[in-house]
Write a protein that holds these residues in place. Structure first.
Motif, PDB file in Angstrom:
ATOM      1  N   ALA A  39       0.869  -1.176   0.000  1.00 30.40           N
ATOM      2  CA  ALA A  39       0.000   0.000   0.000  1.00 30.40           C
ATOM      3  C   ALA A  39       0.906   1.225   0.000  1.00 30.40           C
ATOM      4  O   ALA A  39       2.054   1.123  -0.416  1.00 30.40           O
ATOM      5  CB  ALA A  39      -0.882  -0.040   1.250  1.00 30.40           C
ATOM      6  N   VAL A  40       0.387   2.366   0.472  1.00 29.17           N
ATOM      7  CA  VAL A  40       1.236   3.554   0.598  1.00 29.17           C
ATOM      8  C   VAL A  40       1.475   3.841   2.089  1.00 29.17           C
ATOM      9  O   VAL A  40       0.809   3.277   2.956  1.00 29.17           O
ATOM     10  CB  VAL A  40       0.632   4.784  -0.127  1.00 29.17           C
ATOM     11  CG1 VAL A  40       0.628   4.547  -1.633  1.00 29.17           C
ATOM     12  CG2 VAL A  40      -0.765   5.110   0.389  1.00 29.17           C
ATOM     13  N   SER A  61       9.328   1.101   0.430  1.00 31.75           N
ATOM     14  CA  SER A  61       9.442   2.247   1.361  1.00 31.75           C
ATOM     15  C   SER A  61       9.151   3.598   0.715  1.00 31.75           C
ATOM     16  O   SER A  61       8.749   4.527   1.396  1.00 31.75           O
ATOM     17  CB  SER A  61      10.828   2.281   1.990  1.00 31.75           C
ATOM     18  OG  SER A  61      11.790   2.495   0.983  1.00 31.75           O
ATOM     19  N   SER A  62       9.352   3.723  -0.599  1.00 27.85           N
ATOM     20  CA  SER A  62       9.141   5.044  -1.220  1.00 27.85           C
ATOM     21  C   SER A  62       7.694   5.265  -1.659  1.00 27.85           C
ATOM     22  O   SER A  62       7.377   6.300  -2.250  1.00 27.85           O
ATOM     23  CB  SER A  62      10.069   5.201  -2.425  1.00 27.85           C
ATOM     24  OG  SER A  62       9.642   4.354  -3.472  1.00 27.85           O
ATOM     25  N   ALA A  63       6.803   4.313  -1.382  1.00 25.47           N
ATOM     26  CA  ALA A  63       5.399   4.479  -1.796  1.00 25.47           C
ATOM     27  C   ALA A  63       4.687   5.430  -0.828  1.00 25.47           C
ATOM     28  O   ALA A  63       4.383   5.066   0.312  1.00 25.47           O
ATOM     29  CB  ALA A  63       4.695   3.117  -1.829  1.00 25.47           C
ATOM     30  N   GLY A  64       4.477   6.657  -1.278  1.00 26.46           N
ATOM     31  CA  GLY A  64       3.803   7.657  -0.448  1.00 26.46           C
ATOM     32  C   GLY A  64       2.492   8.078  -1.079  1.00 26.46           C
ATOM     33  O   GLY A  64       2.107   7.571  -2.130  1.00 26.46           O
ATOM     34  N   CYS A  65       1.786   8.991  -0.441  1.00 24.82           N
ATOM     35  CA  CYS A  65       0.551   9.526  -1.022  1.00 24.82           C
ATOM     36  C   CYS A  65       0.723  11.038  -1.133  1.00 24.82           C
ATOM     37  O   CYS A  65       0.805  11.727  -0.115  1.00 24.82           O
ATOM     38  CB  CYS A  65      -0.649   9.192  -0.144  1.00 24.82           C
ATOM     39  SG  CYS A  65      -2.139  10.070  -0.647  1.00 24.82           S
ATOM     40  N   PRO A  66       0.776  11.573  -2.366  1.00 22.86           N
ATOM     41  CA  PRO A  66       0.948  13.017  -2.527  1.00 22.86           C
ATOM     42  C   PRO A  66      -0.125  13.824  -1.779  1.00 22.86           C
ATOM     43  O   PRO A  66       0.167  14.899  -1.247  1.00 22.86           O
ATOM     44  CB  PRO A  66       0.832  13.232  -4.033  1.00 22.86           C
ATOM     45  CG  PRO A  66       1.153  11.908  -4.648  1.00 22.86           C
ATOM     46  CD  PRO A  66       0.726  10.870  -3.655  1.00 22.86           C
ATOM     47  N   ASN A 240       2.312   5.649  -7.124  1.00 25.52           N
ATOM     48  CA  ASN A 240       2.799   5.175  -5.819  1.00 25.52           C
ATOM     49  C   ASN A 240       2.248   3.798  -5.469  1.00 25.52           C
ATOM     50  O   ASN A 240       2.950   2.967  -4.909  1.00 25.52           O
ATOM     51  CB  ASN A 240       2.458   6.197  -4.737  1.00 25.52           C
ATOM     52  CG  ASN A 240       3.432   7.348  -4.743  1.00 25.52           C
ATOM     53  OD1 ASN A 240       4.559   7.205  -4.288  1.00 25.52           O
ATOM     54  ND2 ASN A 240       3.030   8.473  -5.312  1.00 25.52           N
ATOM     55  N   MET A 241       0.983   3.571  -5.803  1.00 26.15           N
ATOM     56  CA  MET A 241       0.389   2.258  -5.528  1.00 26.15           C
ATOM     57  C   MET A 241       1.052   1.175  -6.382  1.00 26.15           C
ATOM     58  O   MET A 241       1.102   0.016  -5.987  1.00 26.15           O
ATOM     59  CB  MET A 241      -1.111   2.292  -5.822  1.00 26.15           C
ATOM     60  CG  MET A 241      -1.909   2.966  -4.736  1.00 26.15           C
ATOM     61  SD  MET A 241      -1.997   1.874  -3.292  1.00 26.15           S
ATOM     62  CE  MET A 241      -2.965   2.890  -2.173  1.00 26.15           C
ATOM     63  N   LYS A 242       1.559   1.577  -7.553  1.00 28.76           N
ATOM     64  CA  LYS A 242       2.145   0.598  -8.468  1.00 28.76           C
ATOM     65  C   LYS A 242       3.621   0.339  -8.185  1.00 28.76           C
ATOM     66  O   LYS A 242       4.252  -0.477  -8.856  1.00 28.76           O
ATOM     67  CB  LYS A 242       1.976   1.067  -9.927  1.00 28.76           C
ATOM     68  CG  LYS A 242       0.529   1.293 -10.339  1.00 28.76           C
ATOM     69  CD  LYS A 242      -0.376   0.117 -10.026  1.00 28.76           C
ATOM     70  CE  LYS A 242      -1.765   0.280 -10.609  1.00 28.76           C
ATOM     71  NZ  LYS A 242      -2.851  -0.173  -9.726  1.00 28.76           N
ATOM     72  N   LYS A 243       4.203   1.055  -7.209  1.00 32.36           N
ATOM     73  CA  LYS A 243       5.626   0.847  -6.896  1.00 32.36           C
ATOM     74  C   LYS A 243       5.883  -0.531  -6.295  1.00 32.36           C
ATOM     75  O   LYS A 243       6.985  -1.054  -6.375  1.00 32.36           O
ATOM     76  CB  LYS A 243       6.101   1.918  -5.915  1.00 32.36           C
ATOM     77  CG  LYS A 243       6.387   3.254  -6.565  1.00 32.36           C
ATOM     78  CD  LYS A 243       6.903   4.238  -5.532  1.00 32.36           C
ATOM     79  CE  LYS A 243       7.198   5.582  -6.172  1.00 32.36           C
ATOM     80  NZ  LYS A 243       7.497   6.607  -5.155  1.00 32.36           N
ATOM     81  N   THR A 244       4.882  -1.097  -5.638  1.00 32.37           N
ATOM     82  CA  THR A 244       5.073  -2.408  -5.009  1.00 32.37           C
ATOM     83  C   THR A 244       4.985  -3.503  -6.065  1.00 32.37           C
ATOM     84  O   THR A 244       3.955  -3.661  -6.717  1.00 32.37           O
ATOM     85  CB  THR A 244       4.017  -2.646  -3.922  1.00 32.37           C
ATOM     86  OG1 THR A 244       4.102  -1.583  -2.984  1.00 32.37           O
ATOM     87  CG2 THR A 244       4.253  -3.976  -3.213  1.00 32.37           C
ATOM     88  N   THR A 245       6.102  -4.247  -6.217  1.00 28.45           N
ATOM     89  CA  THR A 245       6.132  -5.389  -7.140  1.00 28.45           C
ATOM     90  C   THR A 245       6.324  -6.648  -6.299  1.00 28.45           C
ATOM     91  O   THR A 245       6.700  -6.569  -5.123  1.00 28.45           O
ATOM     92  CB  THR A 245       7.309  -5.253  -8.119  1.00 28.45           C
ATOM     93  OG1 THR A 245       8.515  -5.189  -7.342  1.00 28.45           O
ATOM     94  CG2 THR A 245       7.188  -4.015  -8.984  1.00 28.45           C
ATOM     95  N   LEU A 246       6.125  -7.792  -6.912  1.00 31.09           N
ATOM     96  CA  LEU A 246       6.328  -9.061  -6.192  1.00 31.09           C
ATOM     97  C   LEU A 246       7.781  -9.176  -5.715  1.00 31.09           C
ATOM     98  O   LEU A 246       8.040  -9.648  -4.608  1.00 31.09           O
ATOM     99  CB  LEU A 246       5.974 -10.248  -7.093  1.00 31.09           C
ATOM    100  CG  LEU A 246       4.483 -10.466  -7.353  1.00 31.09           C
ATOM    101  CD1 LEU A 246       4.297 -11.661  -8.283  1.00 31.09           C
ATOM    102  CD2 LEU A 246       3.705 -10.675  -6.061  1.00 31.09           C
TER     103      LEU A 246
END
Ligand code: CIZ
Ligand code: SF4
Length: 281
Positions: A39-40, A61-66, A240-246
């Motif tokens: 998530a973010v 860790s870099s997934a934030g919410c603007p 940001n939501m798409k930064k998380t990969t498997l």
């Protein structure tokens, strides 16, 4: 645990998929020591605020919410001085420090209920001006809007909706309250992601135009095999939501990196605002 806006392959391997509130609530019910949030950042903070006995990791860790970063505690304190009689209702898309300065939290699913429930007639609604404006159309209370917004939902315009309606005239238009007022005015339903999932399951309609982050469509398709979904616009992707990969998730699980720590004094004050919401909503 994965948010509804995550990549399909991440949703598919998660033990639980939901909106930010469902993720935070579910986290309190699990018999585990470590929770990994796909998530973010603010969503992982929410889980950490409500689960002090567990280790909470953010997969990337870099997934934030603007939107969450559009207000900080100092700025909120300035606004509170300007509106001393107003109750501060903060959308869950905020940092722990901002929640700690707020009277009560809300989500897009319960914002109207929360605003109606607080005793004050004047509400300082932070940080989403679109959700705040939507709430203002549903209550007699005076809503003071803060000028934050979601950069992803802001990309959706009335022109996109009109073009999509022309291409699929028999589809129901379902949008998120983070959309602008002009988009909301064209919708058949204005719902949070958890409400969308319920509404679509129960609706006799067969086709839906979805006006929120496109990740939700994966879940909607899985849960409703007989129904068809279209994005209102291809621009509805939250980077940001798409930064998380498997791969990133695997590394986080192997190394237990990205531990989310909320200082105890802030955690307790932020938890009060979240608990107050959980009690009434
Ligand atoms: O609260 C959430 O999870 C967000 C940001 C959207 C929604 O409607 O679920
Ligand atoms: Fe933030 Fe918008 Fe992305 Fe949600 S979709 S995490 S509100 S930027």
């Amino acid at each position: 645990m994965a948010h509804n806006y995550q990549r399909p392959e991440v949703q598919d391997i998660a033990d639980f998929v939901g909106d930010s509130l469902e993720l935070a609530r579910k986290a309190t019910q699990l018999e585990v020591k470590v929770i990994v949030l796909c998530a973010v950042h603010f969503m992982a903070e929410n889980a950490a605020i409500l689960n002090p006995s567990r280790t909470v990791l953010l997969a990337e860790s870099s997934a934030g919410c603007p939107m969450a970063d559009m207000i900080d505690a100092d700025e909120l304190r300035e606004w509170k001085k300007k509106y001393p009689k107003a109750a501060v209702v903060c959308y869950v898309n905020t940092t722990a420090e901002v929640k700690a300065e707020s009277d009560i939290c809300c989500t897009s699913a319960n914002a109207v209920k929360v605003v109606e429930d607080v005793p004050n007639d004047e509400i300082l609604f932070i940080p989403d001006r679109n959700l705040g404006h939507f709430v203002a159309t549903k209550t007699k209370k005076k809503i003071i809007l803060y000028p934050g917004y979601c950069v992803t939902h802001a990309r959706l315009t009335a022109k996109h909706v009109l073009a999509a309606k022309e291409a699929h005239p028999d589809a129901k238009v379902v949008v998120h309250p983070e959309c602008t007022a002009e988009v909301i005015a064209l919708a058949d339903a204005v719902l949070s992601t958890s409400q969308m999932a319920r509404y679509i399951k129960e609706s006799p309609a067969k086709k839906f135009l979805i006006g929120t982050e496109e990740g939700i469509i994966h879940r909607l398709k899985k849960e409703n095999p007989g129904k068809t979904f279209y994005v209102v616009s291809r621009a509805m992707v939250c980077p940001n939501m798409k930064k998380t990969t498997l791969e990133k998730l695997a590394t986080t699980m192997e190394t237990r990196r990205n531990v989310i720590v909320v200082p105890e004094d802030i955690r307790l004050r932020a938890k009060r605002a979240l608990d107050r919401m959980l009690e009434i909503a």
